[in-house]
Motif scaffolding. Structure first.
Motif, PDB file in Angstrom:
ATOM      1  N   ALA A   1       0.832  -1.204   0.000  1.00 33.26           N
ATOM      2  CA  ALA A   1       0.000   0.000   0.000  1.00 33.26           C
ATOM      3  C   ALA A   1       0.867   1.254   0.000  1.00 33.26           C
ATOM      4  N   TRP A  37      -7.680   4.898  -0.768  1.00 31.13           N
ATOM      5  CA  TRP A  37      -7.665   4.105   0.465  1.00 31.13           C
ATOM      6  C   TRP A  37      -9.033   3.454   0.684  1.00 31.13           C
ATOM      7  N   HIS A  74      -9.525   0.761  -2.029  1.00 29.21           N
ATOM      8  CA  HIS A  74      -8.726  -0.444  -1.775  1.00 29.21           C
ATOM      9  C   HIS A  74      -9.247  -1.216  -0.570  1.00 29.21           C
ATOM     10  N   SER A  75      -9.620  -0.508   0.467  1.00 36.07           N
ATOM     11  CA  SER A  75     -10.149  -1.168   1.661  1.00 36.07           C
ATOM     12  C   SER A  75     -11.435  -1.908   1.320  1.00 36.07           C
ATOM     13  N   GLU A 104      -4.484  -0.866   4.990  1.00 33.07           N
ATOM     14  CA  GLU A 104      -4.359  -0.083   3.757  1.00 33.07           C
ATOM     15  C   GLU A 104      -3.972   1.377   4.005  1.00 33.07           C
TER      16      GLU A 104
END
Length: 172
Positions: free
Chosen positions: A24, A62, A65-66, A92
């Motif tokens: 990340a 973020w 991606h999370s 992340e």
């Protein structure tokens, strides 16, 4: 470098001391470099706009991606809980943190006497340098040899230099 965390381990990972997700951090640094390279020096407050763009982009990616990790790692029919979401979000978070140092460089550039062009190059250099550094440290943390870590750092340097070349070619 990104690896899947089975849900049965997520609960334990949420209680464990926080670990840096090097993937990340590398990705966030590459994202920050891309934002800097693409951002224009036009606008009423170009430094403020660049800082905001860096931080907002980091936050949006973020969240994305999370969410993708939560949904992608969930077993069929399994319900999510806040503990799992928190664990994934924390994992992340380096994606956001990677935008901070380039944003700080943009913000303090007037104190360094830098014009807008030099500010962009400084922030881009910092983003690429931290991308290479995180790749190297991440490889070592994954118990790779120094040779493998150096290769991973070199690959990330090439990726960063592609962005640098694009910025140079576009005259930003």
């Amino acid at each position: 470098m990104n690896h899947v965390i089975p849900w049965r381990r997520l609960r334990r990972d949420a209680r464990a001391p926080s670990r840096t997700d090097y993937a990340a951090a590398v990705y966030g640094s590459l994202l920050a470099a891309s934002v800097i390279a693409a951002s224009s020096t036009a606008g009423t407050f170009p430094r403020v706009e660049t800082v905001v763009l860096l931080l907002v982009t980091g936050l949006v990616f973020w969240v994305a991606h999370s969410y993708a990790r939560l949904v992608g790692e969930r077993s069929a029919g399994q319900r999510l809980n806040w503990g799992q979401a928190r664990a994934v979000g924390l994992r992340e978070w380096p994606l956001v943190e990677a935008a901070v140092l380039p944003a700080v460089m943009v913000a303090i550039s007037p104190l360094l006497g830098l014009g807008l062009t030099a500010t962009g190059w400084l922030a881009l250099g910092v983003a690429v340098a931290q991308q290479v550094g995180w790749a190297y440290v991440g490889a070592l943390h994954a118990t790779s040899s120094r040779r493998v870590a150096t290769v991973e750092a070199a690959i990330n340097l090439v990726l960063g230099l592609v962005i640098v070349a694009a910025k140079a070619a576009l005259g930003h």
